[in-house]
Design a protein around this motif. Structure first.
Motif, PDB file in Angstrom:
ATOM      1  N   TYR A  38       0.857  -1.194   0.000  1.00 38.27           N
ATOM      2  CA  TYR A  38       0.000   0.000   0.000  1.00 38.27           C
ATOM      3  C   TYR A  38       0.886   1.235   0.000  1.00 38.27           C
ATOM      4  O   TYR A  38       1.780   1.353   0.833  1.00 38.27           O
ATOM      5  N   HIS A  52      -7.501  -5.788   3.184  1.00 37.39           N
ATOM      6  CA  HIS A  52      -6.948  -4.482   2.802  1.00 37.39           C
ATOM      7  C   HIS A  52      -6.694  -3.663   4.059  1.00 37.39           C
ATOM      8  O   HIS A  52      -7.523  -3.675   4.979  1.00 37.39           O
ATOM      9  N   ILE A  53      -5.597  -2.916   4.065  1.00 40.54           N
ATOM     10  CA  ILE A  53      -5.233  -2.136   5.260  1.00 40.54           C
ATOM     11  C   ILE A  53      -6.337  -1.143   5.625  1.00 40.54           C
ATOM     12  O   ILE A  53      -6.579  -0.871   6.797  1.00 40.54           O
ATOM     13  N   GLU A  54      -7.055  -0.638   4.622  1.00 40.63           N
ATOM     14  CA  GLU A  54      -8.094   0.362   4.923  1.00 40.63           C
ATOM     15  C   GLU A  54      -9.300  -0.256   5.631  1.00 40.63           C
ATOM     16  O   GLU A  54     -10.037   0.435   6.325  1.00 40.63           O
ATOM     17  N   GLN A  85      -9.130  -2.878   7.730  1.00 40.84           N
ATOM     18  CA  GLN A  85      -8.751  -3.583   8.950  1.00 40.84           C
ATOM     19  C   GLN A  85      -9.418  -3.001  10.204  1.00 40.84           C
ATOM     20  O   GLN A  85      -9.956  -3.770  11.010  1.00 40.84           O
ATOM     21  N   LYS A  89      -9.695   6.081   5.554  1.00 36.97           N
ATOM     22  CA  LYS A  89      -8.521   6.695   4.913  1.00 36.97           C
ATOM     23  C   LYS A  89      -7.577   7.280   5.966  1.00 36.97           C
ATOM     24  O   LYS A  89      -6.353   7.168   5.849  1.00 36.97           O
ATOM     25  N   ALA A 121      -5.796   4.445   7.806  1.00 43.11           N
ATOM     26  CA  ALA A 121      -4.780   3.787   6.982  1.00 43.11           C
ATOM     27  C   ALA A 121      -3.516   4.642   6.893  1.00 43.11           C
ATOM     28  O   ALA A 121      -2.407   4.115   6.856  1.00 43.11           O
ATOM     29  N   GLN A 122      -3.686   5.956   6.904  1.00 44.24           N
ATOM     30  CA  GLN A 122      -2.528   6.831   6.831  1.00 44.24           C
ATOM     31  C   GLN A 122      -1.647   6.656   8.071  1.00 44.24           C
ATOM     32  O   GLN A 122      -0.427   6.588   7.970  1.00 44.24           O
ATOM     33  N   GLY A 124      -0.432   2.753   8.257  1.00 45.33           N
ATOM     34  CA  GLY A 124       0.522   2.444   7.183  1.00 45.33           C
ATOM     35  C   GLY A 124       1.848   3.158   7.351  1.00 45.33           C
ATOM     36  O   GLY A 124       2.805   2.871   6.635  1.00 45.33           O
ATOM     37  N   GLY A 170     -10.193  -1.881  -0.645  1.00 50.81           N
ATOM     38  CA  GLY A 170     -10.260  -0.981   0.502  1.00 50.81           C
ATOM     39  C   GLY A 170     -11.512  -0.135   0.521  1.00 50.81           C
ATOM     40  O   GLY A 170     -12.549  -0.519  -0.022  1.00 50.81           O
TER      41      GLY A 170
END
Lengths: 337, 258
Positions: free
Chosen positions: A44, A123-125, A127, A175, A178-179, A182, B132
């Motif tokens: 990502y 997906h990391i978003e 999670q 979002k 995730a920022q 990540g 996502g």
């Protein structure tokens, strides 16, 4: 003489004030989230946005994300424990409930293809939605999550500033999360320093341990991330109370398999295994050397069991401790804002 | 007098004929766009479909069902013509019968053409299941998303049935990959008619959606759904895949207005 000395002091004080003023004016300058040296390209990639990052960080530490405002993400993911939870075999949720698995450590998530022990989240978003909506963890619903934040004037203003939106949606929340998530990196342990050429970063026992690790452990726990992100039955049980990856795929070959965790910071992130059954690294090593339980899906990378002398076990554990990254566990950018 | 009457009739008929003919023969201008509408009229066999109906509906297997929820995704709409296919960008719709049993989807910016058929997916393509956070119809707040096993619920049917175990049926159909993936494509021809999309003409295709097909075995089989045997599932698997095979057949072309 006295005069020149006081002038020097004055100059230093003035310089310090100037420096502090500059620093306050441009906080972005203090973020340094370049991908670690020697790491592959992450799965990502986000353009870095400091407002999204700070919102994600605030959300991570805010109990507003639990149904009774009692628990934040940070409750079960503690920075000093590599964002795992010390002394808790199972995660501890709202209303005194226990989850069924051990809260994993969090770092280098930008490289991670799937999340949770069974890889159910892809997906990391997405999670954060897992623990936030799990009734035995934080207990919100997908609808109450944005509703709660929309009812909070501070968050309304912060999201408006970060995303230019009057209504906070799941999209904006995810979002921002995730920022932050990540951007959590761990890549400056004594092992990393050794790999980058500081030959004295490891002592002789630790170097011996690295050789043992490379021979017996590295096929699953592959450097530099110290996992290959595969799912593996590592021989813990003959019957499976928790079916692991099978719960996601309904594929018989996935019975009792769990995601191979990274071993970075492993000395901080115990207890170990998906259910936190082992409290020490000695118990973990003993499992792989003497206690394997073999079933149809047991990984042939650990079966048959490896044979290690007492000295080799000690050296291996000494090496594992060199994967502890104190810069990461004390980085103020990952602490509550 | 008689001649004048006759002449007027001919003139009138001609005018009418030319009037009609003019619309149908205006050639499509590839640079212009219009609107296409898709009406989905939901029925249960021969009856109008609704939630919380006073009298339950009866399935092919002679079981009684009263729906409390019926929602599904329509996505990836394509309109086909003799000279090519138009693919709608960002084509995701959530049909929710709580908002009415005859929803009309309005497709904007459709290139002018004489369209002969429509294709769409019931469900959400695998790409959007692994990409996502999403917006619009694909937000996670609609009750159509699994958090523990990332992915959209493609169709949700819930309600009561005296034959169901515990009195309730709960079917959450989803799963976007592997042997039990549940996306299904539907292709509906407009028969001998064509949807004439023009800047100033917005045709509307009318499909009948027979919800009873949920419980009807695939065509040519007698494998009807037995609610007493399977009254709920909430994860991907063989039951979900079987129900998806059933509901793939629920759409039928009825008529088209130009």
């Amino acid at each position: 003489m006295w005069l020149s000395k006081s002038y020097s002091i004055l100059t230093i004080v003035l310089l310090a004030i100037t420096w502090a003023a500059c620093k306050r004016e441009s906080p972005e300058a203090s973020y340094n989230f370049d991908y670690p040296k020697g790491f592959p390209k992450p799965k990502y990639e986000f353009p870095f946005n400091p407002k999204h990052y700070e919102l994600g960080r605030k959300l991570f530490y805010d109990p507003i994300l639990s149904v009774d405002n009692s628990i934040s993400c940070g409750s079960c993911h503690q920075q000093f424990a590599a964002f795992a939870q010390v002394d808790h075999p199972l995660s501890h949720g709202v209303n005194g409930q226990f989850g069924k698995r051990n809260a994993p450590a969090l770092f280098n998530l930008a490289w991670q293809p799937t999340f949770m022990w069974d890889g159910g989240i892809n997906h990391i978003e997405l999670q954060p939605l897992g623990p936030i909506t799990n009734p035995v963890e934080m207990g919100l619903t997908l609808q109450s999550l944005p509703a709660k934040l929309n009812a909070d004037a501070t968050y309304k203003a912060l999201f408006n500033d970060a995303f230019g939106t009057n209504e906070i949606t799941d999209y904006h929340i995810l979002k921002a999360f995730a920022q932050f998530l990540g951007s959590i990196y761990s890549a400056n342990s004594p092992y990393d320093q050794y790999i980058q050429g500081q030959t004295n970063a490891l002592d002789n026992d630790e170097k011996q341990g690295l050789a043992i690790f490379t021979a017996h452990c590295a096929s699953c726990h592959k450097a530099p991330l110290f996992t290959d992100y595969s799912f593996s039955n590592n021989g813990l049980d003959l019957t499976f109370n928790d079916k692991g990856r099978y719960l996601i795929t309904q594929n018989d070959t996935d019975m009792g398999k769990f995601k191979v965790p990274s071993l970075r910071n492993i000395n901080l992130s115990g207890p170990y295994m998906h259910d936190g059954r082992f409290t020490t690294l000695e118990q973990v090593i003993d499992h792989y050397t003497t206690s394997l339980k073999v079933t149809e899906t047991t990984d042939n990378r650990i079966n048959p069991a490896i044979n290690l002398s007492v000295l080799e076990k000690q050296q291996l554990i000494k090496f594992l401790k060199t994967l502890t990254d104190e810069e990461f566990t004390t980085n103020p950018l990952y602490a509550p804002n | 007098m008689k001649t004048i009457k006759y002449f007027t009739l001919v003139l009138l008929a001609t005018t009418l004929f030319i009037g009609c003919d003019k619309d149908e023969t205006t050639p499509p201008d590839g640079n212009k766009t219009g609107i296409f509408k898709l009406e989905l009229e939901h029925v249960f066999a021969s009856q109008g479909f609704q939630l919380n109906s006073t009298n339950p509906f009866t399935t092919e297997n002679n079981e009684q069902v009263t729906f409390t929820t019926f929602k599904y995704f329509v996505s990836n709409i394509k309109l086909q013509s003799a000279n090519g296919t138009w693919v709608q960008p960002e084509s995701y719709y959530l049909i929710d019968i709580a908002n009415g049993a005859k929803p009309v989807l309005t497709l904007n910016n459709v290139p002018e053409n004489d369209y002969t058929a429509i294709e769409f997916m019931i469900g959400v393509d695998s790409t959007r299941n692994v990409s996502g956070a999403q917006t619009g119809a694909l937000a996670t707040t609609t009750g159509m998303f699994w958090t523990w096993n990332s992915g959209y619920i493609f169709l949700k049917a819930e309600g009561t049935s005296p034959q169901a175990n515990g009195g309730n049926f709960v079917y959450h159909v989803g799963g976007f990959g592997g042997a039990n993936k549940t996306q299904r494509l539907v292709n509906i021809s407009f028969g001998s008619t064509k949807a004439i999309v023009r800047e100033d003409a917005a045709p509307q295709a009318h499909l009948m959606v027979d919800v009873a097909k949920l419980f009807n075995g695939a065509a040519g089989t007698t494998d009807n759904w037995d609610i007493s045997a399977v009254s709920e599932f909430m994860m991907p698997g063989q039951d979900a895949s079987r129900m998806a095979n059933n509901y793939q057949t629920m759409f039928a072309f009825d008529h088209l207005h130009n």
